[in-house]
Design a protein around this motif. Structure first.
Motif, PDB file in Angstrom:
ATOM      1  N   ARG A  37      -0.080   3.950   1.285  1.00  0.00           N
ATOM      2  CA  ARG A  37      -0.358   5.045   2.368  1.00  0.00           C
ATOM      3  C   ARG A  37      -1.134   3.935   3.290  1.00  0.00           C
ATOM      4  O   ARG A  37      -2.036   3.652   3.134  1.00  0.00           O
ATOM      5  CB  ARG A  37      -0.977   6.239   2.434  1.00  0.00           C
ATOM      6  CG  ARG A  37      -0.172   7.410   1.567  1.00  0.00           C
ATOM      7  CD  ARG A  37      -1.004   8.506   1.863  1.00  0.00           C
ATOM      8  NE  ARG A  37      -0.145   9.752   1.275  1.00  0.00           N
ATOM      9  CZ  ARG A  37       0.106   9.958   0.095  1.00  0.00           C
ATOM     10  NH1 ARG A  37      -0.382   9.195  -0.866  1.00  0.00           N
ATOM     11  NH2 ARG A  37       1.033  10.971  -0.343  1.00  0.00           N
ATOM     12  N   ASP A  38      -0.347   3.394   4.562  1.00  0.00           N
ATOM     13  CA  ASP A  38      -1.079   2.713   5.627  1.00  0.00           C
ATOM     14  C   ASP A  38      -1.810   3.618   6.511  1.00  0.00           C
ATOM     15  O   ASP A  38      -1.993   4.796   6.284  1.00  0.00           O
ATOM     16  CB  ASP A  38      -0.206   1.923   6.018  1.00  0.00           C
ATOM     17  CG  ASP A  38       0.791   2.493   7.143  1.00  0.00           C
ATOM     18  OD1 ASP A  38       0.828   3.900   7.145  1.00  0.00           O
ATOM     19  OD2 ASP A  38       1.867   1.754   7.642  1.00  0.00           O
ATOM     20  N   GLU A  39      -2.313   2.835   7.434  1.00  0.00           N
ATOM     21  CA  GLU A  39      -3.023   3.931   8.398  1.00  0.00           C
ATOM     22  C   GLU A  39      -2.098   5.170   9.116  1.00  0.00           C
ATOM     23  O   GLU A  39      -2.855   6.275   9.548  1.00  0.00           O
ATOM     24  CB  GLU A  39      -3.664   3.137   9.555  1.00  0.00           C
ATOM     25  CG  GLU A  39      -2.727   2.372  10.289  1.00  0.00           C
ATOM     26  CD  GLU A  39      -2.157   0.957   9.660  1.00  0.00           C
ATOM     27  OE1 GLU A  39      -1.395   0.363  10.236  1.00  0.00           O
ATOM     28  OE2 GLU A  39      -3.047   0.636   8.756  1.00  0.00           O
ATOM     29  N   GLU A  40      -0.976   5.133   9.158  1.00  0.00           N
ATOM     30  CA  GLU A  40       0.189   6.218   9.358  1.00  0.00           C
ATOM     31  C   GLU A  40       0.562   7.110   8.276  1.00  0.00           C
ATOM     32  O   GLU A  40       1.266   7.780   8.493  1.00  0.00           O
ATOM     33  CB  GLU A  40       1.244   5.385  10.176  1.00  0.00           C
ATOM     34  CG  GLU A  40       0.939   4.670  11.497  1.00  0.00           C
ATOM     35  CD  GLU A  40       2.037   3.825  12.000  1.00  0.00           C
ATOM     36  OE1 GLU A  40       3.158   3.915  11.352  1.00  0.00           O
ATOM     37  OE2 GLU A  40       1.942   3.131  12.976  1.00  0.00           O
ATOM     38  N   GLY A  41      -0.079   6.793   7.030  1.00  0.00           N
ATOM     39  CA  GLY A  41       0.343   7.634   5.955  1.00  0.00           C
ATOM     40  C   GLY A  41       1.797   7.165   5.280  1.00  0.00           C
ATOM     41  O   GLY A  41       2.126   7.888   4.638  1.00  0.00           O
TER      42      GLY A  41
ATOM     43  N   THR B 275       0.703  -1.147  -0.055  1.00  0.00           N
ATOM     44  CA  THR B 275       0.099   0.145   0.193  1.00  0.00           C
ATOM     45  C   THR B 275       0.813   1.313   0.107  1.00  0.00           C
ATOM     46  O   THR B 275       1.987   1.339   0.614  1.00  0.00           O
ATOM     47  CB  THR B 275      -1.062   0.037   1.179  1.00  0.00           C
ATOM     48  OG1 THR B 275      -1.972   1.057   1.195  1.00  0.00           O
ATOM     49  CG2 THR B 275      -0.169   0.244   2.479  1.00  0.00           C
TER      50      THR B 275
END
Length: 118
Positions: A69-73, A67
């Motif tokens: 950008r994960d949940e932390e960007g 990905t």
């Protein structure tokens, strides 16, 4: 592809930490000789992680998740391979992810698997 040698002090530190994880797995009833899916995650810039993803089969892995950008960007790459969790097999896995770090300039964010009891 010729892989770089791993610094012995770095190897000892990482392998000691991996042995702690293996001890916890075994204490929970894991049978290390049973093959299972083991995942290894990497962090780095997107373009470099894309190169790792493209080369992952050369190291015995397949891409499970990639990905931008994960949940932390931040970019995130999760590779998997099927193997047992014996000391020898895990030693080779550790050596491989350290060589991936050094070859591509990424950071291994850890590895994981589900304990196999039967």
């Amino acid at each position: 592809m010729r892989l770089p040698p791993i610094d012995p002090a770095r190897w000892n530190a990482v392998w000691t930490a991996d042995l702690d994880v293996l001890r916890r797995l075994r204490a929970s009833g894991d049978k290390p000789e049973i093959e299972r899916e083991i995942d290894v995650s990497f962090r780095g810039d997107y373009v470099t992680l894309k190169r790792v993803a493209d080369a992952s089969s050369n190291f015995g892995f397949s891409v499970s998740d990639f990905t931008e950008r994960d949940e932390e960007g931040a970019p995130f790459l999760l590779l998997v391979r099927h193997q047992p969790a014996t000391d020898d097999a895990m030693r080779e896995l550790t050596e491989t992810y350290l060589q991936i770090e050094d070859t591509f300039g990424v950071e291994c964010d850890g590895w994981g698997c589900v304990a196999q009891a039967s």
